[in-house]
Design an enzyme around this catalytic site. Structure first.
Site, PDB file in Angstrom:
ATOM      1  N   ASN A  50       0.723  -1.554  -0.039  1.00  0.00           N
ATOM      2  CA  ASN A  50       0.029  -0.505  -0.233  1.00  0.00           C
ATOM      3  C   ASN A  50       0.815   1.491  -0.001  1.00  0.00           C
ATOM      4  O   ASN A  50       1.797   1.363   1.037  1.00  0.00           O
ATOM      5  CB  ASN A  50      -0.806  -0.243   0.694  1.00  0.00           C
TER       6      ASN A  50
ATOM      7  N   ARG B 262       0.734   4.798   0.621  1.00  0.00           N
ATOM      8  CA  ARG B 262      -0.567   5.497   1.765  1.00  0.00           C
ATOM      9  C   ARG B 262      -0.164   5.486   2.622  1.00  0.00           C
ATOM     10  O   ARG B 262       0.224   4.041   3.274  1.00  0.00           O
ATOM     11  CB  ARG B 262      -1.547   5.543   1.518  1.00  0.00           C
TER      12      ARG B 262
END
Ligand code: ADP
Length: 450
Positions: free
Chosen positions: A289, A291
């Site tokens: 991921n 983020r």
């Protein structure tokens, strides 16, 4: 450093970003849909702009409206939070075309990791261990069958564009494979507009362990230990903790260094999480991921590093907050995601919060954007707030968590609080002895009452 940051999100994460901006002395712009006019992030920001009607596609995902909001307010950077546009490489590029900074990784890395097949290939190339599976996407059922027989059943069919556990189907035997492929393709097409699927060995009792990393974009990268997110319902995390009850300090250092070295090679910028399944002492990469994640406070509590603040600093060209040798894991933290849902059926329960009492005291943190009288709208996720508890040891952390859960009051809507109050008293949880399918079995036994 940036002068003014537009926060392209809502709810607790918008508030979380706002807090980091205030500490850094950066002006803030909140954006909101018409359903969120009374939201806390709007009230606390220096300025706010309404960007559209309630549906996300017309507001929080509306790129022209966000660009206009930057233009009107003179914001020079955008923080996307999690969800919405946070992993949209195109959005990052469009911002750059308009001389605006995207607070996140380089677009090429978002794109690379957003395609799970590409991500797996990259991970393998960089020396990160991956789950045995198809080398890329599978096109025909015959091809899938040949690969599945080679890997061995059970097999998991996964969507290349996957997210939130959608487009994932298990085939226990060869007879199930055709149906699993068809269902996964249909679900993937409906959810992501892309029906590409790939195969993986289905692991029976793994834990989900993820490594938090932070990079300066110039080859400087540190890892901040792991979070264990094995307690999941329909592949969605509800309880996260760190350190993992299953890892030794030596195992942590080894996998952390493997991941940090890979990210150093990519010259990765910002925060990122590399997710693994862990079984019998082996790590298997599943995705990355690119983020900030919902569960980032767990890492903040045990390292003392403010991830959102540091994310903003490195995006502005700043240096990493510490050297790897200076990162110390201090005690234990657990996060519970308190959702406005029925604790047994998990049906969303939007509505007005009539009475709200967040717990407090030593080691207790609440990341939430609700207040007494707040109406949880039906259009978005049902997170009421995250309760994060820290202790010197896991036992002390559990002791505080039990007390904090009992103290917390959210009246007017149904919440998952009763589930957590039951979990924190369960022997397997107290012993840290659980895996990714444990919760589904526990829920099927029907011990939780709403
Ligand atoms: P998504 O992007 O949809 O969240 P992930 O690849 O991150 O998909 O997987 C989500 C969850 O699905 C994992 O945390 C785990 O519970 C389960 N899962 C994924 N891959 C496997 C596998 N090979 N074997 C068993 N469970 C898996």
């Amino acid at each position: 450093m940036f002068d003014k940051i537009l926060i392209a999100n809502r709810g607790e994460i918008a508030l979380r970003v706002l807090r980091a901006c205030k500490e850094l002395g950066i002006a803030t712009v909140a954006v909101h849909s018409t359903a969120d006019a009374d939201a806390m992030h709007v009230r606390l920001a220096d300025e706010s702009v309404c960007i559209g009607p309630p549906p996300s596609k017309d507001s929080y995902l509306n790129i022209p409206a966000l660009l206009a909001a930057c233009e009107i307010t003179g914001a020079d950077a955008v923080h996307p939070g999690y969800g919405f546009l946070s992993e949209n490489a195109r959005f990052a590029e469009i911002l750059a075309d308009h001389n605006l900074h995207f607070i996140g990784p380089k677009a090429e890395h978002i794109r690379m990791m957003g395609d799970k097949i590409e991500a797996k290939k990259t991970a393998k190339r960089l020396g990160i261990p991956v789950v045995p599976g198809s080398e890329g996407g599978v096109t025909s059922d015959d091809e899938a069958m040949a690969i599945a027989r080679e890997i061995g059943f059970p097999i998991l069919v996964k969507a290349a564009a996957g997210g939130g556990g959608r487009g994932m189907k298990v085939a226990r035997t060869a007879d199930d494979l055709a149906l699993a492929l068809a269902t996964a393709r249909t679900e993937a097409k409906a959810a992501f507009g892309d029906d590409a699927v790939y195969l993986e060995k289905y692991l029976e009792q793994p834990r989900h362990i993820e490594i938090q990393i932070l990079g300066d974009g110039r080859g400087g990268t540190i890892h901040l230990g792991e979070r264990d997110c094995s307690l999941q319902r329909r592949h969605q995390k509800i309880w996260e903790e760190g350190p993992s009850p299953a890892l030794s300090a030596a195992q942590r250092a080894k996998i952390g260094e493997t991941v940090a070295a890979a990210m150093r090679e990519l010259q990765y910028l910002g925060v990122g999480t590399v997710e693994f399944l862990y079984e019998d002492g082996e790590f298997y990469f599943i995705e990355m991921n690119t983020r900030i994640q919902v569960e980032h406070p767990v890492t903040e509590m045990i390292t003392g590093i403010d991830l959102v603040l540091e994310q903003i600093r490195v995006a502005a060209g700043g240096d990493l907050p510490a050297r790897q040798a200076d990162i110390v894991i201090n005690g234990h933290a657990i996060e519970c995601r308190i959702n406005a849902e029925n604790p047994v059926t998990f049906r969303p329960s939007p509505g007005k919060i009539l009475h709200y009492h967040p717990p407090g005291g030593m080691g207790v943190r609440i990341d939430s954007a609700v207040y007494q009288g707040y109406v949880i709208p039906p259009y978005y996720d049902s997170l009421v707030g995250k309760l994060i508890v820290h202790g010197k040891t896991r036992a002390e952390c559990l002791m505080r968590l039990r007390r904090a859960l009992d103290e917390m009051v959210v009246d007017g809507v149904e919440t998952t609080l009763p589930l957590f109050r039951a979990l924190v008293r369960e022997a397997a949880i107290i012993d840290g002895d659980y895996h990714i399918h444990w919760l589904e079995h526990y829920l099927a036994a029907g011990d939780v009452k709403s």
